[in-house]
Write a protein that holds these residues in place. Structure first.
Motif, PDB file in Angstrom:
ATOM      1  N   SER A 297       0.816  -1.216   0.000  1.00 44.88           N
ATOM      2  CA  SER A 297       0.000   0.000   0.000  1.00 44.88           C
ATOM      3  C   SER A 297       0.854   1.273   0.000  1.00 44.88           C
ATOM      4  CB  SER A 297      -0.965   0.005   1.176  1.00 44.88           C
ATOM      5  OG  SER A 297      -1.699   1.210   1.211  1.00 44.88           O
TER       6      SER A 297
ATOM      7  N   ARG B   2       1.278   4.188  -3.047  1.00 44.44           N
ATOM      8  CA  ARG B   2       1.006   5.616  -2.827  1.00 44.44           C
ATOM      9  C   ARG B   2       2.249   6.450  -3.122  1.00 44.44           C
ATOM     10  NH1 ARG B   2      -1.275   6.300   2.976  1.00 44.44           N
ATOM     11  NH2 ARG B   2      -1.839   8.390   2.213  1.00 44.44           N
TER      12      ARG B   2
ATOM     13  N   THR C  54       2.512   6.596  -6.907  1.00 46.97           N
ATOM     14  CA  THR C  54       1.532   7.539  -7.459  1.00 46.97           C
ATOM     15  C   THR C  54       2.029   8.972  -7.313  1.00 46.97           C
ATOM     16  OG1 THR C  54      -0.327   6.078  -6.991  1.00 46.97           O
ATOM     17  CG2 THR C  54      -0.819   8.424  -7.210  1.00 46.97           C
ATOM     18  N   THR C  55       2.576   9.283  -6.155  1.00 46.99           N
ATOM     19  CA  THR C  55       3.074  10.637  -5.903  1.00 46.99           C
ATOM     20  C   THR C  55       4.266  10.963  -6.775  1.00 46.99           C
ATOM     21  OG1 THR C  55       2.334  10.428  -3.597  1.00 46.99           O
ATOM     22  CG2 THR C  55       3.888  12.213  -4.100  1.00 46.99           C
TER      23      THR C  55
ATOM     24  N   GLU D  70      -4.302   8.977  -2.092  1.00 43.49           N
ATOM     25  CA  GLU D  70      -3.252   8.283  -2.835  1.00 43.49           C
ATOM     26  C   GLU D  70      -2.038   9.186  -3.084  1.00 43.49           C
ATOM     27  OE1 GLU D  70      -3.320   4.959  -3.539  1.00 43.49           O
ATOM     28  OE2 GLU D  70      -5.028   5.232  -2.179  1.00 43.49           O
ATOM     29  N   TYR D  71      -2.197  10.467  -2.891  1.00 42.69           N
ATOM     30  CA  TYR D  71      -1.111  11.431  -3.111  1.00 42.69           C
ATOM     31  C   TYR D  71      -0.530  11.833  -1.765  1.00 42.69           C
ATOM     32  CZ  TYR D  71       1.398  15.482  -4.968  1.00 42.69           C
ATOM     33  OH  TYR D  71       2.371  16.382  -5.325  1.00 42.69           O
TER      34      TYR D  71
END
Length: 550
Positions: free
Chosen positions: A45, A49, A52-53, A292-293
């Motif tokens: 997880s 994240r 994604t960032t 998610e960011y």
């Protein structure tokens, strides 16, 4: 500033830096998320994240289910290089020395118990040095390390001992081969003795410690207070010089260059502050991507990227440069200091990045060629347009293709990397010719053989001169069936850091599928956007050293 403690750490920033380090040390600087989980000890997880960032920031890109370092990540390493002032001030005399000696020359700085390259002026030979800016070497296995070890205290020797016990095969230094099996590990007494000799002599000889055949000599470069700032090295091969022969050949000229460099360091220009953002742009991404960011990761990396001033920066200056609240900037700075990426001056007021920042992917990214930089952007362009795209450079009377992504069509143009076409009859060639200085373009037109390939080919030098002038004005060239009947193409320039045309990108079209007007309306905007992204990557990679083309 209050003392730094581990409690000051911003968790996502620390974990994000761990992900970047793992990717930087991976083969081809790419890993699957599952591999990052195994290497970092994080669960899936947070890895997702973080990814994604970092993708949103442009520091990573996704390619076939893998995460790949992206050139924009180099802005972190460039913050250190600009802050140190070394490449800008000392790079030119290092290059001049390499030209004079016809040998590879490097500048390296101390990085804990390691040595890290910040300037490389390599000579191209069959047997040549392959180290890159950002690569780190164990201090005990290279000449600069002994120069730096002369200033180590008890704690630094203890850290060195701990590292050599924990990593006897130098696995933490991917740029160097493992030590030879029968070679005894350097003891502290041996390193201290060699460091003392280096201080007394003012130079160090390296006789094949890193690799058989590799010899080097190094001298210190001092600042105005007499501290060793970096080491100047000349590297050769035993097929050209013995270690002692290299010293006799190069040492006097190296000392003269080192003195010149010391004077140049005293004149490093702090320059005007960079343009500051009007607001914190991480807010937009946070609103769009939600949980998610990782906003604290994005903000922490923006703080690190902002630390590019030669004299260091105050907390207020960092907050202004990032448009962050002082408390947010302070938390990030304390985390970065705790992790070894940032130093605080003796007064506790100014912050500066440390060489370890170059560990965050700078070395593999700095080696990317123009073709490698262009390839992912061409791939994205082909996915968008469903037409083939290429990059080429001017080579005499021809264009030579250096990157190519073909669309999956039944009827397509048979072009591969290395293919050459006459420049005058191609959109790529016209953009490249239009980018030449006027006198160079006029000379090319006088000497070129303007062969006809179809009834549409421009073969008049005067008419071609007018076409090129129009292309220079428009910023693109559209060629309609001049190389081959049914083939239409449109090209735009790729620009170097100085704004000059260094290559061209094009899209090839079947005349029966896409009209000239449609190409201008639908293809040209997408092609220009891709070219801008490629040119931005070129500017980053060539900021501190020449761009590899091949």
């Amino acid at each position: 500033m209050p003392p730094t403690t581990a409690d000051s750490s911003v968790g996502p920033l620390e974990r994000g830096l761990a992900v970047l380090r793992a990717l930087a040390q991976a083969p081809r600087a790419r890993l699957r998320p599952s591999e990052l989980v195994a290497l970092t000890g994080l669960t899936r997880s947070p890895v997702d994240r973080i990814a994604t960032t970092l993708v949103r920031l442009g520091y990573l890109r996704e390619d076939d289910r893998e995460l790949v370092l992206a050139p924009r990540l180099m802005e972190l390493g460039l913050a250190y290089l600009h802050s140190s002032g070394i490449p800008e001030a000392l790079g030119p005399p290092a290059e001049a020395l390499a030209d004079e000696l016809d040998e590879s020359v490097s500048l390296a700085v101390p990085d804990g118990d390691a040595v890290r390259f910040v300037v490389q002026s390599n000579r191209r030979r069959t047997l040549s040095v392959s180290f890159r800016v950002g690569d780190a070497l164990p201090a005990e296995r290279c000449a600069p390390g002994e120069l730096f070890a002369a200033d180590w205290d008890v704690q630094q020797y203890a850290q060195w001992q701990a590292r050599t016990r924990a990593d006897p095969h130098d696995a933490g230094f991917p740029a160097v081969p493992p030590p030879r099996p029968r070679r005894a590990r350097t003891t502290e007494a041996e390193l201290r003795a060699r460091a003392a000799e280096a201080r007394e002599n003012g130079w160090v000889l390296d006789d094949q410690r890193i690799e058989p055949g590799l010899v080097a000599v190094a001298v210190p470069v001092y600042d105005q207070e007499g501290r060793v700032v970096c080491a100047l090295s000349v590297v050769s091969h035993t097929s050209r010089h013995s270690a002692e022969g290299l010293r006799d050949f190069a040492l006097d000229r190296m000392r003269n260059t080192a003195e010149q460099m010391s004077r140049a360091l005293a004149e490093v220009d702090v320059g005007p502050p960079a343009r500051t953002p009007d607001r914190d742009h991480s807010l937009d991404a946070k609103r769009e991507l939600g949980p998610e960011y990782l906003q604290s990761l994005a903000r922490g990396l923006s703080v690190l990227a902002a630390l590019d001033r030669p004299a260091g920066m105050t907390l207020s200056a960092v907050a202004e440069a990032t448009a962050l609240p002082r408390a947010t900037a302070r938390r990030s700075l304390l985390t970065l200091e705790h992790l070894g990426y940032v130093a605080i001056d003796a007064d506790g007021h100014r912050f500066a990045p440390l060489p370890r920042v170059l560990d965050l992917g700078y070395s593999p990214l700095s080696a990317l060629s123009l073709a490698e930089l262009a390839q992912p952007h061409l791939t994205a362009l082909v996915r968008e347009l469903h037409e083939s795209a290429s990059v080429a450079v001017l080579d005499g009377d021809d264009v030579r293709y250096i990157a190519r992504v073909a669309a999956g069509r039944i009827m397509s143009v048979a072009i591969t990397v290395g293919t050459r076409f006459p420049a005058h009859a191609t959109s790529l060639g016209r953009v490249l010719l239009a980018g030449l200085p006027n006198e160079h373009r006029a000379r090319w037109l006088r000497n070129a053989r303007l062969e006809s390939f179809t009834d549409h080919t421009v073969t008049s030098a005067d008419r071609l001169a007018a076409v090129l002038e129009q292309a220079a004005h428009d910023g693109f060239a559209l060629v309609d069936q001049e190389l081959e009947e049914g083939l239409r193409s449109i090209a735009v320039p790729l620009l170097g850091r100085d704004g000059q045309v260094i290559a061209a990108a094009n899209v090839s079209l079947h005349a029966g599928r896409t009209s000239a007007d449609e190409a201008l309306r639908t293809v040209l905007p997408a092609l220009r956007a891709a070219a801008e992204r490629i040119s931005a990557d070129v500017a980053l990679v060539s900021d501190a050293h020449p761009l590899p083309f091949a």
